[in-house]
Design an enzyme around this catalytic site. Structure first.
Site, PDB file in Angstrom:
ATOM      1  N   GLU A   1       2.951 -18.257  -1.078  1.00 12.56           N
ATOM      2  CA  GLU A   1       2.320 -17.481  -0.007  1.00 12.56           C
ATOM      3  C   GLU A   1       2.177 -18.353   1.237  1.00 12.56           C
ATOM      4  O   GLU A   1       1.663 -19.478   1.165  1.00 12.56           O
ATOM      5  CB  GLU A   1       0.956 -16.970  -0.477  1.00 12.56           C
ATOM      6  CG  GLU A   1       0.067 -16.393   0.601  1.00 12.56           C
ATOM      7  CD  GLU A   1       0.699 -15.248   1.377  1.00 12.56           C
ATOM      8  OE1 GLU A   1       0.610 -15.261   2.628  1.00 12.56           O
ATOM      9  OE2 GLU A   1       1.295 -14.352   0.742  1.00 12.56           O
TER      10      GLU A   1
ATOM     11  N   GLU B   1      -6.033   4.524   1.592  1.00 19.77           N
ATOM     12  CA  GLU B   1      -6.343   5.835   1.034  1.00 19.77           C
ATOM     13  C   GLU B   1      -5.546   5.994  -0.261  1.00 19.77           C
ATOM     14  O   GLU B   1      -4.339   5.822  -0.269  1.00 19.77           O
ATOM     15  CB  GLU B   1      -5.947   6.935   2.033  1.00 19.77           C
ATOM     16  CG  GLU B   1      -6.642   6.792   3.367  1.00 19.77           C
ATOM     17  CD  GLU B   1      -5.938   7.506   4.500  1.00 19.77           C
ATOM     18  OE1 GLU B   1      -6.597   7.806   5.513  1.00 19.77           O
ATOM     19  OE2 GLU B   1      -4.722   7.763   4.370  1.00 19.77           O
TER      20      GLU B   1
ATOM     21  N   TYR C   1       6.756  12.244   3.220  1.00 20.37           N
ATOM     22  CA  TYR C   1       5.313  12.440   3.100  1.00 20.37           C
ATOM     23  C   TYR C   1       4.982  13.889   2.753  1.00 20.37           C
ATOM     24  O   TYR C   1       4.105  14.161   1.924  1.00 20.37           O
ATOM     25  CB  TYR C   1       4.604  12.028   4.386  1.00 20.37           C
ATOM     26  CG  TYR C   1       4.068  10.617   4.365  1.00 20.37           C
ATOM     27  CD1 TYR C   1       2.721  10.370   4.210  1.00 20.37           C
ATOM     28  CD2 TYR C   1       4.925   9.521   4.502  1.00 20.37           C
ATOM     29  CE1 TYR C   1       2.216   9.079   4.182  1.00 20.37           C
ATOM     30  CE2 TYR C   1       4.440   8.226   4.476  1.00 20.37           C
ATOM     31  CZ  TYR C   1       3.080   8.008   4.317  1.00 20.37           C
ATOM     32  OH  TYR C   1       2.601   6.722   4.278  1.00 20.37           O
TER      33      TYR C   1
ATOM     34  N   SER D   1      -1.849  -7.314   3.215  1.00 19.84           N
ATOM     35  CA  SER D   1      -2.569  -6.375   4.087  1.00 19.84           C
ATOM     36  C   SER D   1      -3.885  -5.910   3.474  1.00 19.84           C
ATOM     37  O   SER D   1      -4.686  -5.276   4.166  1.00 19.84           O
ATOM     38  CB  SER D   1      -1.687  -5.162   4.379  1.00 19.84           C
ATOM     39  OG  SER D   1      -0.485  -5.556   5.011  1.00 19.84           O
TER      40      SER D   1
ATOM     41  N   VAL E   1       8.713 -19.777   3.013  1.00 23.50           N
ATOM     42  CA  VAL E   1      10.106 -19.762   2.573  1.00 23.50           C
ATOM     43  C   VAL E   1      10.945 -19.201   3.718  1.00 23.50           C
ATOM     44  O   VAL E   1      10.732 -18.075   4.165  1.00 23.50           O
ATOM     45  CB  VAL E   1      10.284 -18.908   1.302  1.00 23.50           C
ATOM     46  CG1 VAL E   1      11.753 -18.896   0.886  1.00 23.50           C
ATOM     47  CG2 VAL E   1       9.408 -19.448   0.169  1.00 23.50           C
TER      48      VAL E   1
ATOM     49  N   SER F   1       4.107  -0.372  -2.916  1.00 30.37           N
ATOM     50  CA  SER F   1       4.160  -1.802  -3.212  1.00 30.37           C
ATOM     51  C   SER F   1       4.245  -2.038  -4.711  1.00 30.37           C
ATOM     52  O   SER F   1       5.062  -2.840  -5.186  1.00 30.37           O
ATOM     53  CB  SER F   1       2.916  -2.504  -2.651  1.00 30.37           C
ATOM     54  OG  SER F   1       2.923  -2.507  -1.249  1.00 30.37           O
TER      55      SER F   1
ATOM     56  N   ALA G   1       2.362  -6.347  -3.645  1.00 30.25           N
ATOM     57  CA  ALA G   1       3.624  -6.273  -4.390  1.00 30.25           C
ATOM     58  C   ALA G   1       3.858  -7.548  -5.188  1.00 30.25           C
ATOM     59  O   ALA G   1       4.254  -7.500  -6.358  1.00 30.25           O
ATOM     60  CB  ALA G   1       4.793  -6.010  -3.436  1.00 30.25           C
TER      61      ALA G   1
END
Length: 590
Positions: A56, A82, A201, A64, A250, A511, A33
């Site tokens: 970061e 996927e 979903y 991930s 942060v 994301s 993201a």
């Protein structure tokens, strides 16, 4: 947010937003993201890269979407992604990222050509009895009652499902079906997870019901997602001189709230153990990745289990501190507190070091391992596993550093606190070697070879992820903050714990979509965001889904009560020679 469809706006280049040259952007979190937000700021917001700062807390980007070689331990990925054709925002992003593999091509070009030449499919989704494919693999085995429950969930509004678990809307027959086994193992749903997310979903992927049993609905990258997706994005951002800073945690964003206006004014952070405060102007933009499913991950090795931890880590503590300032910033406790012991917490990456495993994997997948093409085509689930074990062997090599003789297999157990069938311990207590033993047992390796292969022919890295299924926990409206909270001048939330319409969490698309919405809203980019693919509103898709959910039965063959059957027969007779009958015929329902 303004959503669009069709290609009228899909390829248009936005004009430069007014005043963007006077703004800076601070992106908290270097996952997908955060990286996507930086790309959209440059491409569609016309912001200079040196005005964009990515902060970061780890020493590597990608969140991930990881994949690395641990010296002496083996390769490791915490999971796999996927993907499908209708990840509208994801592909919009990667059409603009140059490929690192194919000269003159984008990442989207590379991905498209790969999946055109080597389309995904699975020859085996379910095994039992130590390596045997189940007789009913490929069928959903939904009873008429279970089919009705699924349709009922589809028809409900989201507000009717607040506070309800999946087990509150389905009965025993549904959970005994192959459909549920395919569904829960593919998406990592537990019976106590949110029925709201289950419904999203179903609506989101209704067009893929046909391809659910054999994974023809899916598409995969050539290598692990870090090398195939993250590294090209980092190269793009480096080319545009984006400031990426690592090892920065942060802890809070101080927000000034005056009546209905919210303005981020200060970043509180720690760098190299030293506390710092960064002042923000009202024109500075702040994008917060709130929460993370891979926060506080621990790693074990072949001889040591991954340590169990419940440490919240930086992203969750940041969200908690933000939430104290306004209810509109969400409720992190709904996702990070009181997680059930049974949840999925452990995955493992196996590096097979010789060809002794090859015949077992090749028998189940029906494919050779070293061709560079699709192998398992996604996960294979062990139906009679106490851990509800699943494993996948993707295209080899899965890592560029991988040697020719090596094969990578990813493994996870959906149930973490139950003893295995071979190893009499829960997966979260197991070493990498013991996880390999359990898998070898279910692959049908003879008992007298299991210990030797697990001990001498592979290296296994288990990981413990305390928040890996937090996305699916019970939630209410407002628990996930809006991408741009009401009245916010310069603060946005991005990632899978921000709220956007209709889309499904635990996806790369979510994301990227939240990143695109955040950038477009805060900068006033004139281009609309592509809407979520509207397959749930397409009669052709719905008719086809009914056909496959009934295991390819015509309407006349379905088990229905007498009155419903008569009503259906009357409906079919009345629709003869109409476009409705054409839809039913095309779906093989009549």
């Amino acid at each position: 947010m303004r959503y669009t469809n069709g290609n009228y706006e899909a390829f248009v280049r936005s004009r430069k937003p007014e005043g963007v040259e006077n703004k800076s952007a601070y992106i908290i979190g270097g996952g997908l993201a955060g990286l996507a937000a930086a790309v959209f700021l440059i491409r569609d917001g016309h912001m200079s890269g040196d005005q964009i700062h990515i902060l970061e807390e780890r020493h590597v980007s990608g969140g991930s979407l990881d994949g690395t070689l641990l010296p002496h331990n083996g390769f490791v990925t915490r999971g796999g992604r996927e993907m499908e054709s209708h990840f509208e925002c994801l592909w919009d992003l990667f059409r603009s990222i140059p490929s690192l593999e194919v000269e003159g091509a984008s990442v989207l070009d590379e991905f498209y050509w790969l999946n055109h030449d080597d389309p995904n499919s699975s020859n085996c989704r379910l095994i039992h009895n130590r390596g045997e494919r189940t007789d009913d693999d490929g069928q959903f085995t939904l009873s008429p009652a279970a089919q009705k429950e699924l349709i009922s969930l589809f028809m409900m509004s989201e507000d009717q499902l607040e506070g309800k678990r999946i087990e509150d809307v389905f009965g025993e027959e549904f959970f005994a079906s192959n459909f549920w086994l395919y569904w829960c193992s593919m998406f990592a749903f537990e019976t106590w997870h949110s029925a709201i997310e289950m419904r999203r979903y179903v609506l989101r992927f209704i067009h893929h019901i046909e391809g659910l049993p054999d994974f023809t609905s899916l598409k995969f990258t050539r290598y692990n997602q870090y090398e195939s997706l993250v590294k090209p994005m980092l190269a793009y951002l480096e080319q545009h001189h984006v400031d990426v800073q690592y090892g920065i945690q942060v802890s809070n964003v101080l927000v000034e709230i005056e009546e209905d206006v919210k303005t981020a004014r200060k970043l509180l952070l720690t760098r190299d153990g030293q506390a710092e405060e960064w002042e923000l102007r009202a024109d500075d933009l702040v994008f917060v990745t709130n929460g993370s499913i891979t926060e506080s991950t621990t790693e074990g090795n072949h001889h040591t289990p991954a340590p169990v931890t419940h440490d919240l880590g930086g992203s969750w503590n940041l969200w908690k501190n933000l939430a104290k300032q306004s209810a509109e910033f969400g409720n992190p406790d709904a996702f990070c507190a009181n997680l059930p012991d049974e949840s999925w917490y452990v995955s493992a990456t196996i590096t097979w070091e010789n060809d002794e495993i090859d015949p077992y994997l090749e028998t189940i997948t029906g494919r050779k391992l070293h061709t560079g093409n699709i192998v398992s085509g996604g996960i294979v689930t062990v139906k009679d596993s106490n851990w509800l074990l699943s494993f996948a062997t993707h295209r080899q090599p899965h890592f560029k550093e991988q040697q020719d003789h090596q094969v990578i297999t990813w493994v996870y157990g959906l149930l973490s606190n139950t003893p295995g069938n071979y190893v009499q311990k829960p997966i979260e207590q197991c070493t990498g070697e013991e996880i390999a033993q359990e898998l070898l047992y279910h692959l049908g390796v003879p008992d007298d070879r299991i210990a030797a292969i697990a001990g001498q022919s592979c290296h296994v890295v288990p990981v413990y992820m305390p928040f890996i299924t937090s996305y699916f926990m019970l939630r209410q409206a407002g628990d996930r903050p809006l991408v741009v909270p009401q009245g916010s001048r310069n603060l946005a939330f991005i990632g899978n714990f921000a709220e956007t319409e209709r889309d499904t969490v635990f996806t790369t698309e979510y994301s990227v979509r939240t990143a695109m919405e955040a950038v477009y809203r805060l900068l006033g980019v004139e281009r609309g965001v592509p809407e979520v693919f509207a397959s749930a509103y397409d009669l052709r898709v719905l008719a086809k889904a009914i056909y496959y959910l009934s295991d390819q039965k015509e309407l006349s063959e379905m088990e229905l009560p007498f009155i419903e059957r008569k009503i259906l027969q009357h409906f079919i007779s009345k629709t003869q020679h109409t476009y409705l009958s054409e839809i039913l015929e095309d779906a093989h329902l009549i």
